[in-house]
Design a protein around this motif. Structure first.
Motif, PDB file in Angstrom:
ATOM      1  N   GLU A 228      24.580   4.983 -42.918  1.00 54.93           N
ATOM      2  CA  GLU A 228      23.505   5.828 -43.439  1.00 54.93           C
ATOM      3  C   GLU A 228      23.725   6.152 -44.918  1.00 54.93           C
ATOM      4  O   GLU A 228      22.780   6.246 -45.691  1.00 54.93           O
ATOM      5  CB  GLU A 228      23.444   7.126 -42.636  1.00 54.93           C
ATOM      6  CG  GLU A 228      22.362   8.105 -43.090  1.00 54.93           C
ATOM      7  CD  GLU A 228      20.965   7.545 -42.944  1.00 54.93           C
ATOM      8  OE1 GLU A 228      20.096   7.929 -43.746  1.00 54.93           O
ATOM      9  OE2 GLU A 228      20.736   6.693 -42.032  1.00 54.93           O
ATOM     10  N   GLN A 249      25.854   9.943 -40.447  1.00 58.29           N
ATOM     11  CA  GLN A 249      25.172  11.198 -40.163  1.00 58.29           C
ATOM     12  C   GLN A 249      24.080  11.482 -41.199  1.00 58.29           C
ATOM     13  O   GLN A 249      24.148  11.027 -42.340  1.00 58.29           O
ATOM     14  CB  GLN A 249      26.185  12.355 -40.151  1.00 58.29           C
ATOM     15  CG  GLN A 249      27.208  12.249 -39.024  1.00 58.29           C
ATOM     16  CD  GLN A 249      28.145  13.436 -38.986  1.00 58.29           C
ATOM     17  OE1 GLN A 249      28.039  14.364 -39.777  1.00 58.29           O
ATOM     18  NE2 GLN A 249      29.077  13.428 -38.041  1.00 58.29           N
ATOM     19  N   LYS A 250      23.084  12.257 -40.752  1.00 59.55           N
ATOM     20  CA  LYS A 250      22.000  12.691 -41.625  1.00 59.55           C
ATOM     21  C   LYS A 250      22.021  14.213 -41.715  1.00 59.55           C
ATOM     22  O   LYS A 250      22.223  14.893 -40.713  1.00 59.55           O
ATOM     23  CB  LYS A 250      20.644  12.232 -41.084  1.00 59.55           C
ATOM     24  CG  LYS A 250      20.468  10.727 -40.989  1.00 59.55           C
ATOM     25  CD  LYS A 250      19.083  10.388 -40.440  1.00 59.55           C
ATOM     26  CE  LYS A 250      18.872   8.899 -40.344  1.00 59.55           C
ATOM     27  NZ  LYS A 250      17.526   8.548 -39.819  1.00 59.55           N
ATOM     28  N   GLU A 251      21.803  14.716 -42.903  1.00 57.56           N
ATOM     29  CA  GLU A 251      21.858  16.161 -43.108  1.00 57.56           C
ATOM     30  C   GLU A 251      20.803  16.886 -42.289  1.00 57.56           C
ATOM     31  O   GLU A 251      21.033  17.979 -41.777  1.00 57.56           O
ATOM     32  CB  GLU A 251      21.699  16.487 -44.598  1.00 57.56           C
ATOM     33  CG  GLU A 251      22.047  17.913 -44.942  1.00 57.56           C
ATOM     34  CD  GLU A 251      22.604  18.073 -46.338  1.00 57.56           C
ATOM     35  OE1 GLU A 251      23.025  19.200 -46.659  1.00 57.56           O
ATOM     36  OE2 GLU A 251      22.633  17.088 -47.098  1.00 57.56           O
ATOM     37  N   LYS A 252      19.646  16.267 -42.134  1.00 60.38           N
ATOM     38  CA  LYS A 252      18.541  16.917 -41.434  1.00 60.38           C
ATOM     39  C   LYS A 252      18.868  17.174 -39.975  1.00 60.38           C
ATOM     40  O   LYS A 252      18.516  18.224 -39.409  1.00 60.38           O
ATOM     41  CB  LYS A 252      17.277  16.071 -41.559  1.00 60.38           C
ATOM     42  CG  LYS A 252      16.028  16.726 -40.996  1.00 60.38           C
ATOM     43  CD  LYS A 252      14.801  15.878 -41.273  1.00 60.38           C
ATOM     44  CE  LYS A 252      13.531  16.553 -40.751  1.00 60.38           C
ATOM     45  NZ  LYS A 252      12.320  15.743 -41.033  1.00 60.38           N
ATOM     46  N   THR A 253      19.565  16.246 -39.338  1.00 58.06           N
ATOM     47  CA  THR A 253      19.855  16.380 -37.903  1.00 58.06           C
ATOM     48  C   THR A 253      21.290  16.771 -37.600  1.00 58.06           C
ATOM     49  O   THR A 253      21.560  17.358 -36.546  1.00 58.06           O
ATOM     50  CB  THR A 253      19.546  15.052 -37.184  1.00 58.06           C
ATOM     51  OG1 THR A 253      20.319  13.999 -37.795  1.00 58.06           O
ATOM     52  CG2 THR A 253      18.067  14.716 -37.278  1.00 58.06           C
ATOM     53  N   ASP A 254      22.226  16.462 -38.511  1.00 61.36           N
ATOM     54  CA  ASP A 254      23.649  16.671 -38.230  1.00 61.36           C
ATOM     55  C   ASP A 254      24.300  17.755 -39.078  1.00 61.36           C
ATOM     56  O   ASP A 254      25.474  18.049 -38.911  1.00 61.36           O
ATOM     57  CB  ASP A 254      24.416  15.360 -38.441  1.00 61.36           C
ATOM     58  CG  ASP A 254      23.901  14.250 -37.554  1.00 61.36           C
ATOM     59  OD1 ASP A 254      23.973  14.399 -36.319  1.00 61.36           O
ATOM     60  OD2 ASP A 254      23.409  13.238 -38.089  1.00 61.36           O
ATOM     61  N   PRO A 311      22.840  21.931 -39.346  1.00 54.52           N
ATOM     62  CA  PRO A 311      21.531  21.560 -39.888  1.00 54.52           C
ATOM     63  C   PRO A 311      20.623  22.777 -39.963  1.00 54.52           C
ATOM     64  O   PRO A 311      20.823  23.789 -39.291  1.00 54.52           O
ATOM     65  CB  PRO A 311      21.009  20.532 -38.887  1.00 54.52           C
ATOM     66  CG  PRO A 311      21.737  20.824 -37.622  1.00 54.52           C
ATOM     67  CD  PRO A 311      23.092  21.317 -38.018  1.00 54.52           C
ATOM     68  N   LYS A 312      19.629  22.663 -40.801  1.00 54.70           N
ATOM     69  CA  LYS A 312      18.666  23.735 -40.961  1.00 54.70           C
ATOM     70  C   LYS A 312      17.936  23.971 -39.643  1.00 54.70           C
ATOM     71  O   LYS A 312      17.535  23.031 -38.961  1.00 54.70           O
ATOM     72  CB  LYS A 312      17.663  23.368 -42.062  1.00 54.70           C
ATOM     73  CG  LYS A 312      16.664  24.442 -42.394  1.00 54.70           C
ATOM     74  CD  LYS A 312      15.758  23.992 -43.532  1.00 54.70           C
ATOM     75  CE  LYS A 312      14.720  25.060 -43.849  1.00 54.70           C
ATOM     76  NZ  LYS A 312      13.822  24.629 -44.960  1.00 54.70           N
ATOM     77  N   ASP A 313      17.789  25.234 -39.266  1.00 48.64           N
ATOM     78  CA  ASP A 313      17.093  25.599 -38.027  1.00 48.64           C
ATOM     79  C   ASP A 313      15.590  25.408 -38.230  1.00 48.64           C
ATOM     80  O   ASP A 313      14.938  26.174 -38.947  1.00 48.64           O
ATOM     81  CB  ASP A 313      17.411  27.052 -37.671  1.00 48.64           C
ATOM     82  CG  ASP A 313      16.862  27.462 -36.306  1.00 48.64           C
ATOM     83  OD1 ASP A 313      16.021  26.719 -35.747  1.00 48.64           O
ATOM     84  OD2 ASP A 313      17.265  28.524 -35.806  1.00 48.64           O
ATOM     85  N   THR A 314      15.051  24.380 -37.616  1.00 53.30           N
ATOM     86  CA  THR A 314      13.630  24.054 -37.820  1.00 53.30           C
ATOM     87  C   THR A 314      12.697  25.007 -37.095  1.00 53.30           C
ATOM     88  O   THR A 314      11.474  24.959 -37.309  1.00 53.30           O
ATOM     89  CB  THR A 314      13.350  22.621 -37.350  1.00 53.30           C
ATOM     90  OG1 THR A 314      13.747  22.479 -35.972  1.00 53.30           O
ATOM     91  CG2 THR A 314      14.114  21.611 -38.195  1.00 53.30           C
TER      92      THR A 314
END
Length: 927
Positions: A228, A249-254, A311-314
């Motif tokens: 990634e 890993q991706k910051e948005k999900t991990d 990760p940010k709480d969506t």
């Protein structure tokens, strides 16, 4: 003692021929700034045969000059100021900018970033002194550190985040292009290239990859693909190893992506540390910000670890989420500190190579700072752990730490000193530790082999700190330790002289023989050879056990500057010379005698010189900048002396116009900031004011300028300023009758701005005053924040420049803060005041200038506040600096020369016309 007009002034200004010549000259005006030149930079090849330097105006197009010192051939590359070249100096790479006028017009036309005129890279062959090629659209470039068979040029591609990378052979052969490159690294010899290829945005099957190119021969090798993200490409010094980071890993999900550490060498490419390695402390990871370095001989990799955040709480909606910062009383780092530096807490770790080993985390906490001696090739590291003292250190004059040696194989710690104050230095070869003990002001040395601790300087009978330092804080050493041989001896400096000590304390030799102290000449060891190899963890430098050590020299009595040398083995071989010049950018070739330096004085710009023999007396002048200076009235400067009101002997500088008429009467500007008498021989360019008066501009326009040194009594900085500055102004009027004591003004910025504000409450001897970024109220400023760093201002008052020496709540403390706060004495002001305080000041809170201004406004005192929008402590934007220069001159000309009052002073500027109307003109009613 009464001083008469000096013979220098009389000879320079009373000769008829001199007066006639000066009469033909014109005064400096604000139009001269942009064209005024300086030598921007200079560099030499390792063998001293090639010298490159840049000369440019303050605003406009400059040039890079390349000179082959062996042949004497020179080539000029126009519209260039930036350049680079490898150590062998065979090629020089110059970045040529578009014409300044073209770029300016593009900004006027509001061109988009990808439509702006682009730079061009020019490759110069220094043997033939000819252009090899020009590469347009150059965004950035790199070459090998030692040599450059190729130069690698990054080009932007419209509509893409990644770049094209051009591989440009310096022999002029065919250029290759690599597409979709997001990052790259170059080996020391410049013949190996590692790149990260980006994913094709319109090709879902494309992959990111790390590819190694051996440009001397062989096919490209894909070291890794399909991840990634890749980061931190790093070659070692030998160019045989390469390290990089990999994550899926991706910051948005991990959350914060955790990376694995890979290394590629003759054994192939392999994972050295997994992202989930069991040695990683909980909550800590290898991140994209982890700094990778090889030790000098590649026996290990050094890296930092960072905190992992989720990760940010969506489920949280932005417009419904509270926006706040929380300041905790017992937190080490407060929100302003985070915002100012975006600081990331980190831990130090190491991974052994040869053979591969496990990750070992060395830091006990983010406050445990690790040093690696001997280019990180020693078997140990040094720990300076501030963890137990972090809250104490926030408001301490010196930080405390526990000092330990950490075994890099086992991780075992040996405590050497507990709650030690100050900085610890490791000798270059890792045999000794040294620190300056502020409790008795001596240098302490400890042997890491035997554990023996020795006071090296206690029996010398001389101080190794600055006895003139008047801050209410522990004394600091005047210089850092310098070493000889493989830690065979250490060089330490007392206030004037240079000493050689054996680390065991058995011998101490004053190398300069006490000549410094007896002559009031300050000697310091200097190394003029640049040592900044980016592929080494650290460069190791010591002076040879035999032969000369080069010295800088400064005479405190008359402010002359110079150089000297002393033989470490035979101190009798000691010599030095002083001159009425200032020097800068002194560089010696690593592999030759060639020496280059800039030299000038107040009347002569800092031109560049070169000596192929290595002796300054043999130097050849390379530049003759600012020939237009001869068309303008300039000035002269001399060192002046007087006694303060309390009898303290003081020094300062007095600048006078070159066409001085001693029978006439001149207004005098007084500028001050700490001590400036040591700058007697410094050149000062006409330049837009970032905050203070421009001395050549004022002198050229008929002012005398006085720059007094200020010394302080702790607790009474305001009264100390009065004691030194006002006594000096009176002394100048007595010593030099051409100064009109009814037409004097003061101006200062920051600390000088505070003293200006204080002085106008203390005396009415000045006809006008300019206070830049003044502290008006120490009681409110005490609890403020330096927004540029996010740090508290408290220690500045208790231990630092403000010199109060007490907290607000210590006995007598409040009285001192009130005594030194101008707002409490504003009714005493009889002097018109011009204040500059900008709304993005990161050093002195903006409200301090407002407090002082509003106090004067409430009392009906004449005062003006210049607030430059989104501007810093000292103006950063040239357009604003030019504006301030005009307003400073108009303000002081009005009160000291009787010039008309400009519209901005009389009426202000209507908000509706802000940015389009400036009020420089003189209304009829002001004439």
């Amino acid at each position: 003692m009464k001083y008469s007009v000096t013979a220098l002034f009389l000879l320079a200004f009373l000769g008829l021929a001199g007066v006639e010549v000066s009469a033909q000259k014109k005064p400096l005006d604000h139009s001269v700034y942009d064209s005024w030149q300086s030598v921007k930079s200079s560099m030499m090849s390792a063998d001293g045969q090639v010298l490159v330097y840049a000369v440019g105006p303050q605003q406009g197009d400059g040039s890079v000059f390349v000179e082959n010192l062996r042949t004497g051939a020179t080539i000029e590359v126009g519209r260039a100021l930036k350049y680079s070249f490898p150590q062998d100096g065979k090629f020089v790479f110059c970045t040529v900018n578009p014409p300044y006028a073209v770029t300016r017009q593009a900004k006027i036309d509001k061109k988009k970033a990808d439509e702006m005129p682009a730079d061009t890279l020019v490759v110069i062959n220094t043997a033939t002194m000819s252009e090899v090629c020009r590469i347009g659209g150059a965004k950035a470039s790199k070459s090998g550190y030692d040599s450059a068979p190729y130069v690698f040029v990054s080009q932007s591609v419209k509509g893409r985040k990644s770049n094209n990378l051009l591989i440009v052979p310096t022999d002029g052969s065919q250029i290759d292009t690599l597409r979709n490159i997001s990052e790259y690294a170059v080996s020391k010899e410049g013949d190996r290239l590692c790149v990260v290829t980006a994913r094709e945005e319109k090709d879902s099957l494309s992959k990111r990859s790390v590819v190694l190119y051996n440009l001397g021969g062989g096919n490209p090798v894909t070291l890794h693909e399909g991840a990634e993200e890749y980061a931190a490409l790093r070659f070692d010094y030998s160019s045989s190893r390469l390290a990089f980071l990999v994550t899926d890993q991706k910051e948005k999900t991990d959350g914060t992506p955790a990376f694995s550490l890979y290394v590629s060498d003759s054994q192939g490419c392999r994972k050295l540390v997994d992202a989930e390695d069991e040695s990683l402390p909980k909550g800590w990871i290898i991140s994209r910000h982890s700094k990778l370095s090889f030790s000098n001989a590649s026996s290990r990799i050094l890296l930092s670890l960072n905190e992992k955040f989720p990760p940010k709480d969506t489920t949280v909606v932005d417009f419904e989420a509270p926006q706040l910062d929380i300041w905790n009383y017992d937190a080490q780092i407060l929100p302003p500190m985070y915002k100012a530096s975006e600081r990331k807490r980190s831990l130090s770790a190491t991974v052994p190579l040869c053979p591969d080993g496990k990750l070992r985390v060395l830091s006990l906490s983010p406050d445990d700072h690790i040093q690696y001696p001997v280019g990180a090739e020693a078997s140990f590291a040094l720990s300076m752990d501030e963890g137990p003292y972090v809250l104490q250190n926030l408001f301490a004059a010196e930080d405390k730490s526990d000092v330990s040696v950490v075994d890099l194989t086992t991780g075992d710690r040996t405590l050497l000193a507990e709650a030690l104050e100050g900085h610890v230095y490791v000798s270059p070869y890792g045999k000794y530790l040294m620190w300056f003990d502020s409790s008795d002001c001596n240098w302490i040395c400890i042997s890491l082999g035997s554990g023996e601790r020795v006071n090296l300087t206690g029996k010398t009978g001389v101080p190794f700190f600055d006895t003139e330092d008047d801050h209410p804080s522990p004394k600091m050493p005047v210089a850092q330790p310098q070493w000889v041989g493989e830690d065979e001896a250490v060089l330490l400096c007392d206030e004037f002289d240079v000493w050689k000590f054996s680390p065991d304390g058995r011998s101490a030799v004053n190398l300069t023989g006490g000549k410094g102290r007896s002559s009031e000449v300050v000697f310091r060891p200097v190394d003029f050879v640049p040592r900044s190899n980016p592929l080494l963890y650290s460069s190791i430098f010591t002076y040879p056990e035999k032969g000369p050590v080069e010295l800088s020299a400064f005479c405190r009595k008359d402010s002359r500057n110079g150089f000297g040398s002393v033989d470490v083995k035979r101190p009798s071989r000691f010599s030095y010379e002083l001159s009425g010049k200032s020097f800068s950018s002194v560089r010696r070739a690593p592999q030759g005698a060639t020496l280059s330096f800039a030299m000038g004085d107040f009347r002569n710009p800092m031109d560049l010189y070169v000596s192929t023999t290595g002796k300054m007396k043999d130097a050849r002048k390379l530049t003759s900048i600012n020939p237009q200076q001869a068309d303008y009235r300039w000035g002269d400067v001399q060192l002046v002396h007087w006694n303060a009101y309390d009898g303290t002997p003081l020094k300062g500088l007095l600048y006078v116009p070159e066409d001085l008429d001693t029978a006439a009467s001149y207004p005098m500007m007084v500028y001050f900031y700490e001590k400036n008498s040591e700058t007697l021989y410094s050149y000062r360019s006409p330049a837009p004011s970032r905050s203070i008066i421009n001395i050549p501009m004022f002198v050229s326009n008929g002012y005398v300028v006085f720059v007094p040194d200020v010394v302080y009594t702790p607790g009474h900085p305001g009264e100390s300023a009065y004691n030194c500055i006002c006594s000096g102004a009176e002394a100048m009027c007595s010593q030099f009758p051409f100064i009109d004591r009814s037409r004097m003004a003061i101006q200062g910025q920051s600390w000088g701005g505070y003293q200006t504000a204080y002085l106008v409450t203390r005396t009415d001897m000045f006809a006008a005053a300019g206070a830049g970024a003044p502290v008006g109220n120490m009681t409110s400023a005490y609890g403020g924040i330096r927004w540029e760093s996010g740090n508290s201002r408290i220690t500045q008052y208790e231990y630092g420049q403000s010199r109060i020496g007490k907290s607000l709540w210590d006995e007598g403390g409040l009285d001192l803060y009130i005594e030194n706060s101008p707002v409490f004495f504003a009714p005493n002001v009889r002097t018109p005041v011009l204040i500059m305080h900008n709304d993005n000041d990161g050093a002195v809170p903006w409200y301090q200038g407002i407090e002082f201004f509003m106090s004067l406004r409430r009392l009906g005192k004449p005062a003006w506040l210049l607030e430059y929008n989104n501007e810093a402590h000292n103006l950063s934007q040239r357009r604003n600096a030019k504006d301030l220069s005009i307003r400073l001159q108009q303000f002081f000309d009005h009160y000291l020369k009787g010039a008309p009052e400009p519209a901005w002073m009389k009426y202000g500027i209507p908000s509706e016309r802000k940015g389009n109307y400036f009020g420089y003109e003189y209304p009829e009613s002001s004439r």
